[in-house]
Design an enzyme around this catalytic site. Structure first.
Site, PDB file in Angstrom:
ATOM      1  N   GLY A   1      64.933  51.173 -39.723  1.00  0.00           N
ATOM      2  CA  GLY A   1      64.148  50.264 -40.552  1.00  0.00           C
ATOM      3  C   GLY A   1      64.513  50.383 -42.011  1.00  0.00           C
TER       4      GLY A   1
ATOM      5  N   CYS B   1      52.273  60.045 -47.990  1.00  0.00           N
ATOM      6  CA  CYS B   1      52.551  61.417 -47.521  1.00  0.00           C
ATOM      7  C   CYS B   1      54.030  61.765 -47.456  1.00  0.00           C
ATOM      8  CB  CYS B   1      51.891  61.634 -46.164  1.00  0.00           C
ATOM      9  SG  CYS B   1      50.098  61.628 -46.262  1.00  0.00           S
TER      10      CYS B   1
ATOM     11  N   LEU C   1      46.456  63.341 -39.028  1.00  0.00           N
ATOM     12  CA  LEU C   1      46.193  61.972 -38.535  1.00  0.00           C
ATOM     13  C   LEU C   1      47.118  60.960 -39.198  1.00  0.00           C
ATOM     14  CD1 LEU C   1      44.666  60.154 -40.869  1.00  0.00           C
ATOM     15  CD2 LEU C   1      42.695  61.491 -40.193  1.00  0.00           C
ATOM     16  N   LYS C   2      47.251  59.801 -38.517  1.00  0.00           N
ATOM     17  CA  LYS C   2      48.062  58.702 -39.048  1.00  0.00           C
ATOM     18  C   LYS C   2      47.139  57.574 -39.484  1.00  0.00           C
ATOM     19  CE  LYS C   2      50.122  58.077 -35.033  1.00  0.00           C
ATOM     20  NZ  LYS C   2      49.484  59.112 -34.208  1.00  0.00           N
ATOM     21  N   GLU C   3      47.340  57.050 -40.663  1.00  0.00           N
ATOM     22  CA  GLU C   3      46.578  55.861 -41.066  1.00  0.00           C
ATOM     23  C   GLU C   3      46.869  54.756 -40.054  1.00  0.00           C
ATOM     24  OE1 GLU C   3      47.252  54.805 -45.181  1.00  0.00           O
ATOM     25  OE2 GLU C   3      46.900  56.860 -45.802  1.00  0.00           O
TER      26      GLU C   3
HETATM   27  P1  NAD Z   1      42.953  59.260 -51.423  1.00  0.00           P
HETATM   28  O1  NAD Z   1      43.539  59.003 -52.741  1.00  0.00           O
HETATM   29  O2  NAD Z   1      42.723  58.124 -50.478  1.00  0.00           O
HETATM   30  O3  NAD Z   1      41.550  59.995 -51.578  1.00  0.00           O
HETATM   31  C1  NAD Z   1      41.269  60.957 -52.535  1.00  0.00           C
HETATM   32  C2  NAD Z   1      39.824  60.768 -52.980  1.00  0.00           C
HETATM   33  O4  NAD Z   1      39.462  61.849 -53.833  1.00  0.00           O
HETATM   34  C3  NAD Z   1      39.601  59.494 -53.777  1.00  0.00           C
HETATM   35  O5  NAD Z   1      38.536  58.754 -53.214  1.00  0.00           O
HETATM   36  C4  NAD Z   1      39.248  59.994 -55.177  1.00  0.00           C
HETATM   37  O6  NAD Z   1      38.341  59.149 -55.863  1.00  0.00           O
HETATM   38  C5  NAD Z   1      38.630  61.332 -54.837  1.00  0.00           C
HETATM   39  N1  NAD Z   1      38.570  62.271 -55.972  1.00  0.00           N
HETATM   40  C6  NAD Z   1      39.444  62.412 -57.004  1.00  0.00           C
HETATM   41  N2  NAD Z   1      39.027  63.385 -57.834  1.00  0.00           N
HETATM   42  C7  NAD Z   1      37.882  63.886 -57.303  1.00  0.00           C
HETATM   43  C8  NAD Z   1      36.985  64.895 -57.705  1.00  0.00           C
HETATM   44  N3  NAD Z   1      37.184  65.640 -58.787  1.00  0.00           N
HETATM   45  N4  NAD Z   1      35.895  65.125 -56.921  1.00  0.00           N
HETATM   46  C9  NAD Z   1      35.673  64.394 -55.813  1.00  0.00           C
HETATM   47  N5  NAD Z   1      36.492  63.413 -55.387  1.00  0.00           N
HETATM   48  C10 NAD Z   1      37.585  63.164 -56.117  1.00  0.00           C
HETATM   49  O7  NAD Z   1      43.889  60.351 -50.729  1.00  0.00           O
HETATM   50  P2  NAD Z   1      44.117  60.593 -49.163  1.00  0.00           P
HETATM   51  O8  NAD Z   1      45.151  59.653 -48.655  1.00  0.00           O
HETATM   52  O9  NAD Z   1      42.801  60.663 -48.465  1.00  0.00           O
HETATM   53  O10 NAD Z   1      44.792  62.044 -49.175  1.00  0.00           O
HETATM   54  C11 NAD Z   1      44.031  63.197 -49.455  1.00  0.00           C
HETATM   55  C12 NAD Z   1      44.852  64.402 -49.074  1.00  0.00           C
HETATM   56  O11 NAD Z   1      45.105  64.400 -47.675  1.00  0.00           O
HETATM   57  C13 NAD Z   1      46.233  64.463 -49.736  1.00  0.00           C
HETATM   58  O12 NAD Z   1      46.546  65.796 -50.001  1.00  0.00           O
HETATM   59  C14 NAD Z   1      47.162  63.920 -48.682  1.00  0.00           C
HETATM   60  O13 NAD Z   1      48.475  64.389 -48.802  1.00  0.00           O
HETATM   61  C15 NAD Z   1      46.504  64.483 -47.426  1.00  0.00           C
HETATM   62  N6  NAD Z   1      46.790  63.727 -46.210  1.00  0.00           N
HETATM   63  C16 NAD Z   1      46.765  62.370 -46.243  1.00  0.00           C
HETATM   64  C17 NAD Z   1      47.042  61.655 -45.082  1.00  0.00           C
HETATM   65  C18 NAD Z   1      47.012  60.153 -45.081  1.00  0.00           C
HETATM   66  O14 NAD Z   1      47.464  59.551 -44.093  1.00  0.00           O
HETATM   67  N7  NAD Z   1      46.493  59.497 -46.118  1.00  0.00           N
HETATM   68  C19 NAD Z   1      47.334  62.343 -43.872  1.00  0.00           C
HETATM   69  C20 NAD Z   1      47.320  63.730 -43.885  1.00  0.00           C
HETATM   70  C21 NAD Z   1      47.051  64.419 -45.056  1.00  0.00           C
END
Ligand code: NAD
Length: 434
Positions: A254, A261, A151-153
């Site tokens: 851009g 990511c 997904l895309k934010e």
């Molecule tokens: P994020 O930092 O927003 O969320 C991570 C969460 O994990 C935080 O709320 C943090 O408090 C929590 N956390 C940390 N340690 C923990 C623990 N021990 N137990 C429970 N919770 C804990 O990160 P995100 O952007 O949601 O990304 C998460 C994963 O998804 C990453 O691997 C990222 O690469 C992947 N991802 C992100 C996106 C995106 O658009 N943000 C898209 C695809 C994949």
């Protein structure tokens, strides 16, 4: 189905909420107590269009709940998603410490068969290490599945609800069957669930992000060359995007990609390659081009005003790494702010949703505008960094009256150079002659 989500950030919260919306029974756990307390009240800790309404509705319907107890989550859930962050480590690889810590915690709390799903973006081979971490803590049977998220934010709900495809890497037929059942409401329009081995699923996520980042860096280099040769990158973009083999996505010239990511995933894949003795040349260049591109606008600002900006006030529109999110992780705005502060400029910034996050980083070093036009009062230049819709068609006459000098650096090519000229602005875009 009873689902646990470990890590309630951008991905975990959307995943949990969307599963609840489809009728599943979801418990989300996070170590951040303030975040969980807010969520229990139905307050969404991040800006993501449509998310807060869905959270409230599913909380009220008691399909979605929040906790700080991993044990409780593991005990009541058949499928447990790991969605914690996997940030960049000092050497460029993915830091998986929290993933393994969570895996051990899940192992300790298990009271029967569980499916543990790696949804966080993790390098090839991680699922096997997660399996070992869990196996070290429990005698109960379990399966580890890879199910990367695409997904895309800013469009997260739409992307999750109507994905282009769902990738499931599983070595076990029972686990695969349960995962397909879980996702069946999301593929009713015929989009595929792609079943594959675990390692290929892990690689698919990195390959997708690396490909998209490569398109952006490629187009940025074309734009830089257009500028030097007197061509217009915007017209060239339309010229190549119209080719059905190429298409328009991720082809805007851009000031570089940012976010949590692309930068880290590109570098982690380079690192994974290095570890097996492979030199991933294209991706190293993609990263280097992006680094250069993030500094492009400050170079143009320096060419216009010189490198001592102590008498200059510069307005910045857009701080989040892209529109419709409050996420400022690796945002190009930060590279620009850092450099302009070094040059002594006074910065007056505005973003519809990213102000709180940027204030946490920069505190009193910046002035924070209440509205976009406020940022322009007495400014020597406007730097357009993030193309939020509200910046696209501003009142140029009003802008000109508010600013001390009518200079615009447009990092996203959202303004028409001819219109800017008509209103008396000195205009700099990307890949267009000044
Ligand atoms: P994020 O930092 O927003 O969320 C991570 C969460 O994990 C935080 O709320 C943090 O408090 C929590 N956390 C940390 N340690 C923990 C623990 N021990 N137990 C429970 N919770 C804990 O990160 P995100 O952007 O949601 O990304 C998460 C994963 O998804 C990453 O691997 C990222 O690469 C992947 N991802 C992100 C996106 C995106 O658009 N943000 C898209 C695809 C994949």
């Amino acid at each position: 189905m009873r689902i646990g989500i470990v890590g309630t950030g951008y991905i975990g919260l959307v995943t949990g909420t969307c599963f609840a919306e489809m009728g599943h029974d979801v418990l989300c756990i996070d170590v951040d107590e303030a975040k969980i307390a807010a969520l229990k009240q139905g307050r969404c800790p991040i800006y993501e269009p449509g998310l807060e309404e869905l959270i409230k509705r599913n909380l009220e319907e008691e399909r979605l709940a929040f906790t700080t107890s991993l044990d409780e989550t593991v005990q009541r859930s058949l499928v447990i998603f790991i969605t914690v962050g996997t940030p960049e480590d000092r050497d460029g690889s993915a830091d998986l410490a929290v993933v393994y810590q969570v895996a051990q915690g899940i192992g300790k709390a298990m009271e029967g068969y569980r499916i543990i799903v790696d949804k966080s973006t993790v390098p090839v081979g991680t699922a096997e290490k997660v399996r070992q971490a869990i196996a070290g803590q429990t005698e109960h049977p379990f399966d580890v599945v890879s199910n990367p998220e695409f997904l895309k934010e800013g469009a997260a709900i739409e992307d999750f609800m109507r994905p282009d495809r769902i990738v499931i890497g599983a070595d076990d037929a029972r686990a695969l069957g349960i995962m397909k059942e879980l996702y069946s409401p999301f593929v009713r329009t015929g989009r595929p669930i792609l079943e594959m081995d675990v390692k290929s699923a892990e690689m698919t996520k990195y390959a997708a992000n690396a490909m998209l980042a490569a398109r952006i860096s490629f187009m940025n280099e074309i734009a830089n060359l257009c500028e030097l040769l007197g061509a217009d990158a915007e017209v060239v973009r339309q010229g190549i995007g119209s080719d059905s083999r190429i298409g328009f996505s991720y082809l805007f010239p851009g000031i570089g990609y940012g976010g949590s990511c692309f930068p880290k995933d590109v570098r982690a894949l380079v690192k994974s390659a290095e570890e097996v003795g492979y030199d991933f040349k294209i991706l190293k260049a993609v990263d280097a081009v992006n680094d250069h591109q993030k500094r492009l606008l400050t170079g143009k600002i320096q060419a216009q005003f010189g490198s001592d900006l102590r008498d200059h006030k510069i307005a910045i529109w857009g701080l989040s790494f892209k529109p419709k999110t409050d996420d400022i992780r690796e945002a190009p705005s930060r590279t620009i702010i850092d450099r302009l502060l070094e040059m002594g400029a006074k910065l007056h910034v505005y973003d519809p949703e990213g102000m709180d996050a940027i204030r946490k980083v920069y505190g009193d070093s910046l002035e924070y505008a209440v509205k976009n036009y406020h940022a322009l009062e007495g400014a020597d230049a406007l730097v357009l960094v993030t193309e939020w819709p509200e910046f696209r068609r501003p009142d140029f006459e009003r802008m000109g009256k508010l600013m001390r000098q009518k200079v615009v650096f447009d990092g996203r090519n959202i303004y028409d150079p001819k219109t800017m000229k008509k209103y008396g602005f000195t205009y700099y875009g990307i890949g267009r002659s000044a």
